[in-house]
Design a protein around this motif. Structure first.
Motif, PDB file in Angstrom:
ATOM      1  N   UNK A 274       4.480  42.821  98.344  1.00 46.18           N
ATOM      2  CA  UNK A 274       3.058  42.972  98.048  1.00 46.18           C
ATOM      3  C   UNK A 274       2.248  41.751  98.440  1.00 46.18           C
ATOM      4  N   UNK A 275       2.840  40.590  98.467  1.00 45.49           N
ATOM      5  CA  UNK A 275       2.110  39.389  98.865  1.00 45.49           C
ATOM      6  C   UNK A 275       1.598  39.494 100.292  1.00 45.49           C
ATOM      7  N   UNK A 276       2.337  40.211 101.135  1.00 47.39           N
ATOM      8  CA  UNK A 276       1.980  40.339 102.544  1.00 47.39           C
ATOM      9  C   UNK A 276       1.233  41.619 102.852  1.00 47.39           C
ATOM     10  N   UNK A 277       1.626  42.740 102.203  1.00 46.84           N
ATOM     11  CA  UNK A 277       1.124  44.036 102.672  1.00 46.84           C
ATOM     12  C   UNK A 277       0.927  45.040 101.536  1.00 46.84           C
ATOM     13  N   UNK A 278       0.599  44.628 100.362  1.00 46.17           N
ATOM     14  CA  UNK A 278       0.503  45.565  99.242  1.00 46.17           C
ATOM     15  C   UNK A 278      -0.095  46.901  99.692  1.00 46.17           C
ATOM     16  N   UNK A 279       0.623  47.993  99.414  1.00 37.88           N
ATOM     17  CA  UNK A 279       0.146  49.310  99.834  1.00 37.88           C
ATOM     18  C   UNK A 279      -0.489  50.086  98.678  1.00 37.88           C
ATOM     19  N   UNK A 280      -0.357  49.574  97.447  1.00 37.12           N
ATOM     20  CA  UNK A 280      -0.811  50.173  96.183  1.00 37.12           C
ATOM     21  C   UNK A 280       0.171  51.232  95.702  1.00 37.12           C
ATOM     22  N   UNK A 281       0.121  51.514  94.402  1.00 35.93           N
ATOM     23  CA  UNK A 281       0.969  52.551  93.823  1.00 35.93           C
ATOM     24  C   UNK A 281       0.646  53.921  94.389  1.00 35.93           C
ATOM     25  N   UNK A 282      -0.559  54.092  94.947  1.00 34.21           N
ATOM     26  CA  UNK A 282      -0.930  55.380  95.519  1.00 34.21           C
ATOM     27  C   UNK A 282      -0.067  55.745  96.719  1.00 34.21           C
ATOM     28  N   UNK A 283       0.545  54.750  97.355  1.00 31.53           N
ATOM     29  CA  UNK A 283       1.363  55.020  98.535  1.00 31.53           C
ATOM     30  C   UNK A 283       2.751  55.527  98.161  1.00 31.53           C
ATOM     31  N   UNK A 284       3.258  55.087  97.005  1.00 27.73           N
ATOM     32  CA  UNK A 284       4.561  55.544  96.553  1.00 27.73           C
ATOM     33  C   UNK A 284       5.749  54.943  97.270  1.00 27.73           C
ATOM     34  N   UNK A 285       5.538  53.934  98.131  1.00 25.07           N
ATOM     35  CA  UNK A 285       6.633  53.353  98.901  1.00 25.07           C
ATOM     36  C   UNK A 285       6.695  51.840  98.763  1.00 25.07           C
ATOM     37  N   UNK A 286       6.064  51.269  97.743  1.00 24.06           N
ATOM     38  CA  UNK A 286       6.038  49.819  97.619  1.00 24.06           C
ATOM     39  C   UNK A 286       7.412  49.208  97.460  1.00 24.06           C
ATOM     40  N   UNK A 287       8.238  49.758  96.574  1.00 21.68           N
ATOM     41  CA  UNK A 287       9.580  49.222  96.363  1.00 21.68           C
ATOM     42  C   UNK A 287      10.456  49.436  97.601  1.00 21.68           C
ATOM     43  N   UNK A 288      10.326  50.610  98.217  1.00 20.33           N
ATOM     44  CA  UNK A 288      11.104  50.880  99.422  1.00 20.33           C
ATOM     45  C   UNK A 288      10.754  49.899 100.534  1.00 20.33           C
ATOM     46  N   UNK A 289       9.474  49.599 100.696  1.00 19.66           N
ATOM     47  CA  UNK A 289       9.056  48.640 101.710  1.00 19.66           C
ATOM     48  C   UNK A 289       9.545  47.233 101.380  1.00 19.66           C
ATOM     49  N   UNK A 290       9.558  46.884 100.095  1.00 23.16           N
ATOM     50  CA  UNK A 290      10.046  45.562  99.707  1.00 23.16           C
ATOM     51  C   UNK A 290      11.517  45.409 100.076  1.00 23.16           C
ATOM     52  N   UNK A 291      12.325  46.441  99.808  1.00 23.00           N
ATOM     53  CA  UNK A 291      13.741  46.388 100.168  1.00 23.00           C
ATOM     54  C   UNK A 291      13.933  46.375 101.681  1.00 23.00           C
ATOM     55  N   UNK A 292      13.192  47.251 102.368  1.00 24.38           N
ATOM     56  CA  UNK A 292      13.318  47.309 103.820  1.00 24.38           C
ATOM     57  C   UNK A 292      12.880  45.995 104.455  1.00 24.38           C
ATOM     58  N   UNK A 293      11.799  45.414 103.929  1.00 26.78           N
ATOM     59  CA  UNK A 293      11.338  44.134 104.459  1.00 26.78           C
ATOM     60  C   UNK A 293      12.377  43.047 104.283  1.00 26.78           C
ATOM     61  N   UNK A 294      13.014  43.008 103.113  1.00 29.10           N
ATOM     62  CA  UNK A 294      14.043  42.005 102.864  1.00 29.10           C
ATOM     63  C   UNK A 294      15.234  42.198 103.794  1.00 29.10           C
ATOM     64  N   UNK A 295      15.679  43.437 103.930  1.00 28.82           N
ATOM     65  CA  UNK A 295      16.838  43.728 104.766  1.00 28.82           C
ATOM     66  C   UNK A 295      16.568  43.371 106.225  1.00 28.82           C
ATOM     67  N   UNK A 296      15.405  43.748 106.714  1.00 31.62           N
ATOM     68  CA  UNK A 296      15.084  43.467 108.115  1.00 31.62           C
ATOM     69  C   UNK A 296      14.825  41.980 108.346  1.00 31.62           C
ATOM     70  N   UNK A 297      14.276  41.298 107.341  1.00 31.35           N
ATOM     71  CA  UNK A 297      14.063  39.855 107.483  1.00 31.35           C
ATOM     72  C   UNK A 297      15.398  39.141 107.621  1.00 31.35           C
ATOM     73  N   UNK A 298      16.367  39.513 106.800  1.00 28.24           N
ATOM     74  CA  UNK A 298      17.686  38.913 106.927  1.00 28.24           C
ATOM     75  C   UNK A 298      18.303  39.167 108.287  1.00 28.24           C
TER      76      UNK A 298
END
Length: 372
Positions: A274-298
């Motif tokens: 969320x610090x970089x790209x908060x999509x809001x709870x209305x998007x329903x994918x915030x946690x999924x994006x956080x995990x995907x972002x972490x995995x791809x960053x690694x």
């Protein structure tokens, strides 16, 4: 051995620490809150988020916590049923590779797996960097040096404001609230949608129940200042099944905002979640994006000494997905807080339509496209 300092012990920060540790990084996490926080609202891990959870080894821990799919009943203000959306509809739309859990359960699973030192009640107060390292001063009076500073401290990120500036948060005229519910002897999911507001209550038994509220308002800051009990009580007056709920102390209550930035990194400092790209709870994918972002960053950092180049490559690959999810969230605002009675009726018509087999298939294909 490379070292990372991570600001934020939420999903994005913990997942990033776990992913980097898998490649041999040492990590230090600093968290403003005095202790690990729990949250009552649900998160859906689908598409890249589910794939990341699998690669991070979280599925065996989270599977027993999964809420599965459930029937949702659209209700009138008094709680009487208006329309039922069977669980099979959600199952058909989401497919097999999806996990629905409480946010607190996901954070606990991550927290239990990381090896990082976690300093609660601590924030980054100053940042300095050169081509070879980044140095930070912390609110506990210590100073630390690392190869990378990762800001995963949420929509109100101090890391973002101190390194990139304060002008990237886009606020909308809505507030949201979410909190766990004690077992009230009921079972099922009920949703009330009216002009400018939605209340949704999920009751699946002890430790498996939660409430979600959102409404449109002229001054979100004033609503937050009133506190959740007073604000929600007034916003949902005349809706007995929602207005009479006891509100616990760990309620999530905040304005609806997105974060829109031209770049997520500067030298050896990068933002994620969320610090970089908060999509809001209305998007329903915030946690999924956080995990995907972490995995791809690694994956982007693995085996690379040129950290700024790795960060740029990571962002190029992830940004199109973020842009799509933010656009979905902006469109979804009229679904969660319909501006007119016509929009309320349109929402009901849409819910009725997805019960039709042909529409159900179209929805499933659309969700699959948006998730990848």
């Amino acid at each position: 051995m490379k070292r990372a300092i991570i600001a934020g012990a939420g999903i994005a920060g913990l997942a990033t620490a776990l992913r980097l540790e898998q490649d041999g990084w040492r990590t230090l996490i600093v968290e403003q809150a005095p202790a690990r926080r729990g949250s009552g609202y649900l998160v859906n891990l689908i598409g890249p988020g589910y794939d990341a959870a699998e690669r991070l080894g979280l599925l065996p821990v989270l599977a027993p916590k999964s809420l599965g799919v459930f029937t949702t009943v659209l209700v009138r203000p008094d709680g009487s049923p208006k329309l039922t959306v069977p669980a099979a509809i959600a199952e058909a739309a989401l497919g097999d590779r999806v996990l629905t859990v409480f946010r607190g359960d996901l954070e606990a699973a991550l927290f239990d797996r990381v090896r990082a030192e976690v300093r609660f009640g601590t924030t980054v107060t100053a940042v300095d960097q050169d081509p070879s390292s980044v140095r930070v001063k912390l609110s506990d009076g210590t100073a630390e040096q690392a190869d990378l500073l990762i800001g995963a401290d949420g929509v109100h990120s101090r890391t973002r404001s101190s390194v990139f500036g304060p002008d990237f948060r886009v606020d909308f005229p809505y507030v949201v609230a979410a909190f766990p519910l004690s077992d009230r002897g009921h079972e099922g999911a009920t949703t009330y949608i009216d002009v400018g507001r939605t209340a949704s209550i999920l009751e699946l038994g002890p430790d498996r129940s939660a409430a979600f509220f959102t409404y449109r308002c002229a001054d979100p800051e004033a609503e937050l200042a009133r506190g959740p009990a007073a604000a929600l009580g007034d916003a949902f007056a005349g809706v007995p099944f929602a207005a009479d709920l006891p509100i616990p102390g760990d309620v999530y209550f905040d304005r609806v905002s997105q974060v829109v930035m031209p770049r997520w990194s500067a030298g050896r400092v990068v933002l994620t979640g969320d610090a970089a790209w908060c999509v809001t709870l209305f998007a329903g994918h915030g946690a999924a994006l956080a995990l995907a972002g972490a995995d791809r960053l690694g994956a982007a950092l693995a085996g690379r000494d040129d950290i700024p180049a790795a960060l740029a490559s990571w962002e190029d690959g992830l940004r199109p997905l973020v842009i799509r999810r933010q656009a979905v969230a902006r469109r979804g605002m009229t679904q969660y807080a319909p501006p007119t009675r016509f929009h309320v009726r349109l929402s009901e018509m849409t819910m009725r339509a997805v019960t039709l087999p042909i529409i159900r298939g179209l929805v499933r294909r659309a969700v699959a496209r948006q998730s990848h």
